[in-house]
Design a protein around this motif. Structure first.
Motif, PDB file in Angstrom:
ATOM      1  N   MET A   1     -34.098  52.118  21.508  1.00 57.90           N
ATOM      2  CA  MET A   1     -35.140  52.088  20.314  1.00 57.90           C
ATOM      3  C   MET A   1     -35.512  50.777  19.616  1.00 57.90           C
ATOM      4  SD  MET A   1     -32.463  54.350  18.024  1.00 57.90           S
ATOM      5  CE  MET A   1     -32.013  55.226  19.619  1.00 57.90           C
ATOM      6  N   ILE A   2     -36.591  51.234  18.885  1.00 59.47           N
ATOM      7  CA  ILE A   2     -36.988  50.097  17.845  1.00 59.47           C
ATOM      8  C   ILE A   2     -36.483  50.314  16.297  1.00 59.47           C
ATOM      9  CG2 ILE A   2     -38.842  48.296  17.054  1.00 59.47           C
ATOM     10  CD1 ILE A   2     -40.063  49.143  20.097  1.00 59.47           C
ATOM     11  N   VAL A   3     -35.916  49.457  15.690  1.00 58.80           N
ATOM     12  CA  VAL A   3     -35.821  49.855  14.120  1.00 58.80           C
ATOM     13  C   VAL A   3     -36.971  48.822  13.529  1.00 58.80           C
ATOM     14  CG1 VAL A   3     -33.998  49.671  12.327  1.00 58.80           C
ATOM     15  CG2 VAL A   3     -33.374  50.125  14.508  1.00 58.80           C
ATOM     16  N   THR A   4     -37.639  49.683  12.472  1.00 57.50           N
ATOM     17  CA  THR A   4     -38.504  48.846  11.561  1.00 57.50           C
ATOM     18  C   THR A   4     -38.826  49.834  10.409  1.00 57.50           C
ATOM     19  OG1 THR A   4     -40.592  47.805  11.772  1.00 57.50           O
ATOM     20  CG2 THR A   4     -40.516  49.935  12.947  1.00 57.50           C
ATOM     21  N   GLY A   5     -38.781  49.092   9.249  1.00 54.53           N
ATOM     22  CA  GLY A   5     -39.008  49.770   7.929  1.00 54.53           C
ATOM     23  C   GLY A   5     -37.630  50.639   7.764  1.00 54.53           C
ATOM     24  N   GLY A   6     -38.118  50.907   6.183  1.00 51.20           N
ATOM     25  CA  GLY A   6     -36.906  51.573   5.587  1.00 51.20           C
ATOM     26  C   GLY A   6     -36.223  50.702   4.658  1.00 51.20           C
ATOM     27  N   PRO A   7     -35.134  51.298   3.863  1.00 52.35           N
ATOM     28  CA  PRO A   7     -34.506  50.604   2.908  1.00 52.35           C
ATOM     29  C   PRO A   7     -33.661  49.363   3.675  1.00 52.35           C
ATOM     30  CG  PRO A   7     -33.429  52.708   3.374  1.00 52.35           C
ATOM     31  CD  PRO A   7     -34.691  52.513   3.761  1.00 52.35           C
ATOM     32  N   SER A   8     -33.371  48.435   3.057  1.00 51.65           N
ATOM     33  CA  SER A   8     -32.854  47.078   3.513  1.00 51.65           C
ATOM     34  C   SER A   8     -31.381  46.840   2.781  1.00 51.65           C
ATOM     35  CB  SER A   8     -33.663  45.788   3.653  1.00 51.65           C
ATOM     36  OG  SER A   8     -32.944  44.828   4.133  1.00 51.65           O
ATOM     37  N   SER A   9     -30.525  46.400   3.372  1.00 54.88           N
ATOM     38  CA  SER A   9     -29.180  45.955   2.827  1.00 54.88           C
ATOM     39  C   SER A   9     -28.612  45.040   3.619  1.00 54.88           C
ATOM     40  CB  SER A   9     -28.275  47.259   2.471  1.00 54.88           C
ATOM     41  OG  SER A   9     -27.101  46.910   2.156  1.00 54.88           O
ATOM     42  N   ASN A  10     -27.728  44.186   3.208  1.00 58.21           N
ATOM     43  CA  ASN A  10     -26.755  43.251   3.963  1.00 58.21           C
ATOM     44  C   ASN A  10     -25.358  43.782   4.063  1.00 58.21           C
ATOM     45  OD1 ASN A  10     -28.803  41.113   3.933  1.00 58.21           O
ATOM     46  ND2 ASN A  10     -27.944  40.486   1.930  1.00 58.21           N
ATOM     47  N   GLN A  11     -25.235  45.102   3.706  1.00 57.86           N
ATOM     48  CA  GLN A  11     -23.878  45.578   3.838  1.00 57.86           C
ATOM     49  C   GLN A  11     -23.663  46.102   5.293  1.00 57.86           C
ATOM     50  OE1 GLN A  11     -23.089  48.528   0.930  1.00 57.86           O
ATOM     51  NE2 GLN A  11     -20.973  48.736   1.609  1.00 57.86           N
TER      52      GLN A  11
END
Length: 362
Positions: free
Chosen positions: A183-193
């Motif tokens: 699958m391809i992941v794009t968009g949504g909330p971002s975090s370095n955790q």
């Protein structure tokens, strides 16, 4: 009549003697060599049902699945007449999806195989309480990690292990089964955790407990058969698989690494070798199954969409452990191949004396 019900139960379980289980949603890669399934006992040693080079994801005609960070992705598989065991979910960049160490180092979730499903007839106890046939869908959800960069091609790995009742024998466990979905992941909330792996217990037998029903072992790698392959004999169905993996009673517990002390219980280490011509897995096996031979996968169809980077590097140097958290992805480099290390050696399995597996008589 009770006799008729018993015949139905026996027929259903015996018909699925060689055993099978696979991911249903999201769509798995599949393969042609093993009719879509990837069973360790049949010689398919994972980490996916087919290698990345043969994944339909490579085709420009294959429709791509898009997900967002933080999304609750529904995961579905069918029970297929098999009770018990655990499901492990892990996710790595597509370019690392041939690497067992990468998946073992990036586990996201464990749950019970029968998390939302069970036998067709709850009163049929011929093979034990709630162990009868039934193929209803089983479901869970997975939160897509928030530390994956936009337009990153990712691979979800699904493993079933610790399932029971091979060829109608209530004291036997299956080997491991593997499926992957790209699958391809794009968009949504971002975090370095970096997310920690979680365990969601409770199944049809123990619905209000943080445990699962299982047979054999609660650890990935104990029933991978060390990359060995069966030697099929014409007319002998059982020779097509190395299963069963272990013998012993039905158990309950948490996955290895999520239980207290991460050590198998005394009951888990007391299994005797099956009396047929299969290999017995060692309970000391690490989560590091052997690298696969490439099965021939058929290419699924459809169109390509937005440009996708599958190059998010994740280190595979971490030791193999089911306790390891999911990946922490840095920025995606352009057009560079990701090198991967070889997986650690798999355990060696002992030979077992040859005999026939005979279904329990009525």
């Amino acid at each position: 009549m009770q006799f008729s019900n018993t015949l139905v139960a026996v027929s259903a379980l015996v018909a699925s003697c060689a055993g099978h289980s696979l991911l249903s949603t999201p769509a798995p890669r599949g393969n042609t060599k093993w009719w879509g399934t990837c069973a360790a006992g049949a010689g398919c040693s994972g980490p996916c049902d087919s290698p990345k080079a043969e994944s339909p994801f490579n085709s420009i005609y294959n429709p791509k699945t898009y997900v967002q960070r933080g999304q609750e992705l529904e995961i579905v598989w069918n029970r297929l007449n098999h009770p018990g065991g655990f499901v492990r979910l892990a996710m790595v960049p597509f370019n690392q999806s041939d690497d067992w160490a990468a998946f073992n180092d990036n586990v996201l979730k464990y749950t019970c195989y029968e998390t939302t499903c069970g036998p067709s007839d709850p009163n049929d106890d011929y093979f034990g309480h709630l162990n009868g046939p039934g193929s209803s869908p089983c479901k869970t959800t997975l939160t897509i990690p928030e530390n994956i960069p936009d337009n990153t091609a990712m691979t979800l790995q699904w493993i079933w292990y610790g399932g029971g009742i091979y060829y109608g024998e209530p004291d036997t466990s299956f080997g491991e089964y593997y499926s992957c979905s790209d699958m391809i992941v794009t968009g949504g909330p971002s975090s370095n955790q970096k997310p920690e792996p979680v365990f969601k217990g409770g199944d049809v037998t123990y619905p209000n407990s943080d445990v699962c029903k299982y047979w054999g072992s609660n650890r990935v790698g104990d029933c991978n058969f060390g990359g060995r392959k069966p030697n099929p004999i014409e007319g002998d169905l059982l020779s097509q698989s190395l299963e069963p993996c272990m013998r012993g009673p039905e158990l309950k517990g948490k996955p290895y690494g999520m239980d207290s002390g991460s050590e198998p219980s005394p009951a888990e280490s007391s299994y005797s070798a099956p009396s047929n011509n299969n290999d017995v897995a060692s309970s000391a096996a690490p989560e590091s199954p052997a690298q696969p031979e490439a099965p021939a996968a058929s290419e699924a169809p459809v169109s390509s969409e937005a440009p996708v980077s599958s190059e998010a590097p994740v280190s595979s140097e971490a030791p193999v452990s089911s306790e390891a958290p999911a990946p922490n992805y840095p920025e995606v480099p352009e057009q560079s191949e990701i090198p991967t290390e070889e997986s650690p050696a798999t355990p060696i399995y002992s030979e077992k004396p040859e005999s026939k597996c005979i279904p329990r008589s009525l």
